[in-house]
Design a protein around this motif. Structure first.
Motif, mmCIF file in Angstrom:
data_model
loop_
_atom_site.group_PDB
_atom_site.id
_atom_site.type_symbol
_atom_site.label_atom_id
_atom_site.label_comp_id
_atom_site.label_asym_id
_atom_site.label_seq_id
_atom_site.Cartn_x
_atom_site.Cartn_y
_atom_site.Cartn_z
ATOM 1 N N ILE A 92 -8.854 6.355 -0.262
ATOM 2 C CA ILE A 92 -9.945 5.439 -0.599
ATOM 3 C C ILE A 92 -9.353 4.317 -1.437
ATOM 4 O O ILE A 92 -8.783 4.564 -2.508
ATOM 5 N N ALA A 93 -9.454 3.075 -0.935
ATOM 6 C CA ALA A 93 -8.953 1.897 -1.643
ATOM 7 C C ALA A 93 -10.138 1.036 -2.053
ATOM 8 O O ALA A 93 -11.060 0.821 -1.256
ATOM 9 N N THR A 94 -10.111 0.546 -3.292
ATOM 10 C CA THR A 94 -11.165 -0.331 -3.799
ATOM 11 C C THR A 94 -10.545 -1.654 -4.208
ATOM 12 O O THR A 94 -9.684 -1.697 -5.102
ATOM 13 N N LEU A 95 -10.958 -2.725 -3.545
ATOM 14 C CA LEU A 95 -10.420 -4.058 -3.828
ATOM 15 C C LEU A 95 -11.084 -4.669 -5.041
ATOM 16 O O LEU A 95 -12.280 -4.452 -5.305
ATOM 17 N N ASP A 103 -7.305 -0.423 -6.262
ATOM 18 C CA ASP A 103 -7.091 0.923 -6.776
ATOM 19 C C ASP A 103 -7.044 1.871 -5.576
ATOM 20 O O ASP A 103 -7.836 1.741 -4.633
ATOM 21 N N LEU A 104 -6.101 2.813 -5.605
ATOM 22 C CA LEU A 104 -5.908 3.703 -4.467
ATOM 23 C C LEU A 104 -5.976 5.153 -4.919
ATOM 24 O O LEU A 104 -5.251 5.577 -5.818
ATOM 25 N N GLY A 105 -6.861 5.903 -4.290
ATOM 26 C CA GLY A 105 -6.955 7.338 -4.519
ATOM 27 C C GLY A 105 -6.840 8.072 -3.194
ATOM 28 O O GLY A 105 -7.112 7.500 -2.135
ATOM 29 N N ALA A 106 -6.423 9.330 -3.230
ATOM 30 C CA ALA A 106 -6.252 10.087 -1.985
ATOM 31 C C ALA A 106 -6.528 11.558 -2.221
ATOM 32 O O ALA A 106 -6.317 12.084 -3.320
ATOM 33 N N TRP A 107 -7.002 12.204 -1.154
ATOM 34 C CA TRP A 107 -7.269 13.637 -1.143
ATOM 35 C C TRP A 107 -6.461 14.285 -0.032
ATOM 36 O O TRP A 107 -6.238 13.693 1.026
ATOM 37 N N VAL A 108 -6.025 15.510 -0.267
ATOM 38 C CA VAL A 108 -5.479 16.351 0.787
ATOM 39 C C VAL A 108 -6.624 17.197 1.331
ATOM 40 O O VAL A 108 -7.275 17.930 0.579
ATOM 41 N N PHE A 234 -3.574 2.563 -9.746
ATOM 42 C CA PHE A 234 -4.499 1.502 -10.137
ATOM 43 C C PHE A 234 -3.782 0.156 -10.196
ATOM 44 O O PHE A 234 -2.566 0.087 -10.411
ATOM 45 N N SER A 235 -4.569 -0.919 -9.991
ATOM 46 C CA SER A 235 -4.093 -2.312 -10.097
ATOM 47 C C SER A 235 -2.859 -2.564 -9.237
ATOM 48 O O SER A 235 -1.865 -3.131 -9.683
ATOM 49 N N ILE A 236 -2.914 -2.138 -7.984
ATOM 50 C CA ILE A 236 -1.822 -2.376 -7.047
ATOM 51 C C ILE A 236 -1.957 -3.792 -6.502
ATOM 52 O O ILE A 236 -2.985 -4.126 -5.889
ATOM 53 N N PRO A 237 -0.978 -4.662 -6.699
ATOM 54 C CA PRO A 237 -1.087 -6.028 -6.165
ATOM 55 C C PRO A 237 -1.005 -6.032 -4.642
ATOM 56 O O PRO A 237 -0.149 -5.368 -4.045
ATOM 57 N N VAL A 238 -1.908 -6.746 -3.993
ATOM 58 C CA VAL A 238 -1.925 -6.844 -2.532
ATOM 59 C C VAL A 238 -2.061 -8.310 -2.135
ATOM 60 O O VAL A 238 -2.593 -9.136 -2.886
ATOM 61 N N THR A 239 -1.578 -8.617 -0.946
ATOM 62 C CA THR A 239 -1.675 -9.959 -0.390
ATOM 63 C C THR A 239 -2.376 -9.876 0.953
ATOM 64 O O THR A 239 -2.025 -9.039 1.791
ATOM 65 N N ALA A 240 -3.357 -10.752 1.151
ATOM 66 C CA ALA A 240 -4.055 -10.808 2.436
ATOM 67 C C ALA A 240 -3.257 -11.678 3.396
ATOM 68 O O ALA A 240 -2.918 -12.827 3.084
ATOM 69 N N VAL A 241 -2.943 -11.133 4.566
ATOM 70 C CA VAL A 241 -2.188 -11.848 5.595
ATOM 71 C C VAL A 241 -2.983 -11.781 6.893
ATOM 72 O O VAL A 241 -3.445 -10.711 7.292
ATOM 73 N N LEU A 261 -3.866 -6.146 4.605
ATOM 74 C CA LEU A 261 -3.548 -6.098 3.175
ATOM 75 C C LEU A 261 -2.132 -5.577 3.055
ATOM 76 O O LEU A 261 -1.820 -4.500 3.564
ATOM 77 N N ARG A 262 -1.262 -6.318 2.380
ATOM 78 C CA ARG A 262 0.154 -5.972 2.354
ATOM 79 C C ARG A 262 0.641 -5.805 0.925
ATOM 80 O O ARG A 262 0.280 -6.575 0.034
ATOM 81 N N THR A 263 1.452 -4.783 0.728
ATOM 82 C CA THR A 263 2.132 -4.545 -0.536
ATOM 83 C C THR A 263 3.410 -3.782 -0.229
ATOM 84 O O THR A 263 3.754 -3.561 0.929
ATOM 85 N N THR A 264 4.126 -3.353 -1.272
ATOM 86 C CA THR A 264 5.361 -2.596 -1.107
ATOM 87 C C THR A 264 5.237 -1.282 -1.853
ATOM 88 O O THR A 264 4.727 -1.240 -2.980
ATOM 89 N N ASN A 265 5.686 -0.215 -1.244
ATOM 90 C CA ASN A 265 5.584 1.116 -1.838
ATOM 91 C C ASN A 265 6.728 1.331 -2.827
ATOM 92 O O ASN A 265 7.675 2.067 -2.559
ATOM 93 N N ASP A 266 6.642 0.683 -3.984
ATOM 94 C CA ASP A 266 7.644 0.860 -5.026
ATOM 95 C C ASP A 266 6.966 0.858 -6.390
ATOM 96 O O ASP A 266 5.771 0.565 -6.516
ATOM 97 N N ALA A 267 7.738 1.195 -7.414
ATOM 98 C CA ALA A 267 7.187 1.308 -8.768
ATOM 99 C C ALA A 267 6.700 -0.028 -9.292
ATOM 100 O O ALA A 267 5.742 -0.089 -10.073
ATOM 101 N N ALA A 268 7.347 -1.126 -8.893
ATOM 102 C CA ALA A 268 6.932 -2.446 -9.359
ATOM 103 C C ALA A 268 5.515 -2.782 -8.919
ATOM 104 O O ALA A 268 4.818 -3.557 -9.578
ATOM 105 N N ASN A 269 5.075 -2.185 -7.808
ATOM 106 C CA ASN A 269 3.713 -2.396 -7.314
ATOM 107 C C ASN A 269 2.813 -1.193 -7.594
ATOM 108 O O ASN A 269 1.824 -0.978 -6.896
ATOM 109 N N HIS A 270 3.174 -0.399 -8.599
ATOM 110 C CA HIS A 270 2.376 0.737 -9.083
ATOM 111 C C HIS A 270 2.245 1.843 -8.030
ATOM 112 O O HIS A 270 1.274 2.609 -8.051
#
Length: 420
Positions: A92-95, A103-108, A234-241, A261-270
């Motif tokens: 679940i992502a909330t813009l 903000d990104l949350g997930a369930w198994v 929380f507060s993951i920076p994203v760019t709309a492309v 919505l684009r971002t990078t899966n690294d610590a700099a992007n939370h």
């Protein structure tokens, strides 16, 4: 057992002693004094009664013969492969209001699709595709009715194929009602993250795969599913492309672009943790309410990999491709529309190339956008001329453009034909 069969006209119930011969996946087969038949294939309401039967067990029983020199009591651990289990990650992502962070949350979600439940079990889930040497994993039963098509009743002398089973179609919920039903559930889930502080799964390495260990014992009941918290960021920076995929022979009509919505899966992007594949629902906050914007799939993503979340079509950004009737061969005396050569391509005279393609990207939004045009070319095809510099992504040509607000940008390019 006793077979109870009700006559539709009189309402009288007949009781017939019988024996269950098979409880196969297709249905129950039993034997009475009238012969062998399948349950509920006579056209009459039928049911079983086990009153007075005392030697039935509610749980599976395993009998083992052993040899020993003397009587002894030992604790035995039984290990076996249980089919019909699966799991999935649900995100679940909330813009944010300006669309620049989420903000990104997930369930198994653990699912048990067979008839055996496992109380207080240690659950571990594996992200990625496990290499299985033989056999196929049975898919989870998606539910829906099983329809027994066996009219007329038939008899033991008939061909055994009179009993035919067909899975009934899954019932689809109206999309508008589905969204309305999901919104309060998703909002409650978002609030629960901050209230319950539920323990999350623990990530471990399993060869080239990832293993997520559920920290507490959990009961996975038969034919049921349950959820355990996977992550919160929380507060993951994203760019709309905005973008479009076009083949070289496409054109003639205008189509809406796709929004990502684009971002990078690294610590700099939370982020900076493996993200298992699953479904992701993206919500936006408007007027103090949380509204569902789009739902799509998310593939397995490794650390430091680019993350792209599909947001569906964007009707306010239109893409049109038109073929221009031109040639690059000046020796034939035709008017040539000049399109610059792509750097690295030698001078072209009479090589076989496709016609000039003109792509018009119109932006009806109140702000400028980033746009990417990705080309699908046949084997051996390449871009030889373009009035915007092309790039490459995942082995395919790509043009990156900036489209001002309420304006149209034109891109012209030419590709070399296969074998040219």
């Amino acid at each position: 057992m006793t077979l109870l069969r009700t006559d539709k006209k009189t309402g009288n119930t007949a009781r017939l002693a019988g024996t269950v011969r098979s409880d196969a996946e297709g249905g129950v087969v039993f034997e009475t004094s009238e012969g062998i038949e399948a349950l509920r294939c006579s056209g009459l309401p039928e049911s079983f009664s086990f009153a007075g039967v005392t030697d039935l067990a509610a749980t599976p029983t395993l009998s083992v013969l052993i040899r020993g020199s003397e009587p002894a009591t030992r604790t035995v651990t039984l290990s076996y492969l249980a089919r019909g289990f699966d799991w999935a990650a649900d995100y679940i992502a909330t813009l944010s209001a300006d669309g620049t962070h989420m903000d990104l949350g997930a369930w198994v979600t653990l699912a048990n699709g067979n008839g055996v439940g496992f109380p207080s079990a240690h659950a571990q889930v594996v992200a990625g595709r496990v290499n299985r040497e033989s056999g196929e994993v049975e898919p989870i039963d998606a539910g829906g009715p099983i329809l027994a098509q066996c009219w007329p009743r038939g008899s033991t002398s008939d061909s055994p194929d009179y009993l035919q089973l067909a899975r009934g179609p899954a019932r689809e919920m109206d999309q508008d009602r589905m969204y309305k039903a999901m919104m309060p559930m998703a909002a409650a889930a978002l609030q629960e993250v901050n209230v319950t502080g539920a323990r999350r799964v623990q990530e471990e390495q399993l060869g080239d795969l990832k293993l997520y260990r559920v920290p507490e014992r959990t009961t996975v009941a038969s034919r049921q599913s349950k959820q355990v918290r996977l992550l919160d960021r929380f507060s993951i920076p994203v760019t709309a492309v905005y973008g479009a995929d076009l083949a070289e022979n496409e054109g003639g009509t205008s189509v809406p672009a796709h929004r990502l919505l684009r971002t990078t899966n690294d610590a700099a992007n939370h982020l900076g943790l493996p993200l298992p594949s699953g479904r992701i629902a993206v919500f936006g906050v408007r007027g103090g309410e949380t509204l569902l914007e789009h739902e799509s799939g998310l593939r397995d993503l490794a650390v430091n990999e680019e993350v792209e979340i599909d947001m569906g079509e964007a009707p306010d950004v239109q893409v049109a491709l038109v073929k221009e009737n031109t040639t690059i061969d000046p020796g034939r005396g035709r008017v040539v529309t000049p399109v610059p050569l792509v750097p690295g391509v030698s001078t072209l005279r009479s090589v076989r190339v496709n016609e000039v393609a003109r792509v018009e990207v119109s932006n009806a939004r109140a702000a400028e956008i980033r746009f990417e045009l990705r080309l699908r070319l046949p084997d051996g095809g390449r871009v030889v001329r373009a009035d915007h510099p092309p790039g490459t992504k995942n082995g395919r040509p790509i043009f990156r453009l900036t489209i001002p607000a309420n304006q149209t940008v034109t891109l012209r390019y030419q590709t070399q034909r296969v074998g040219g």
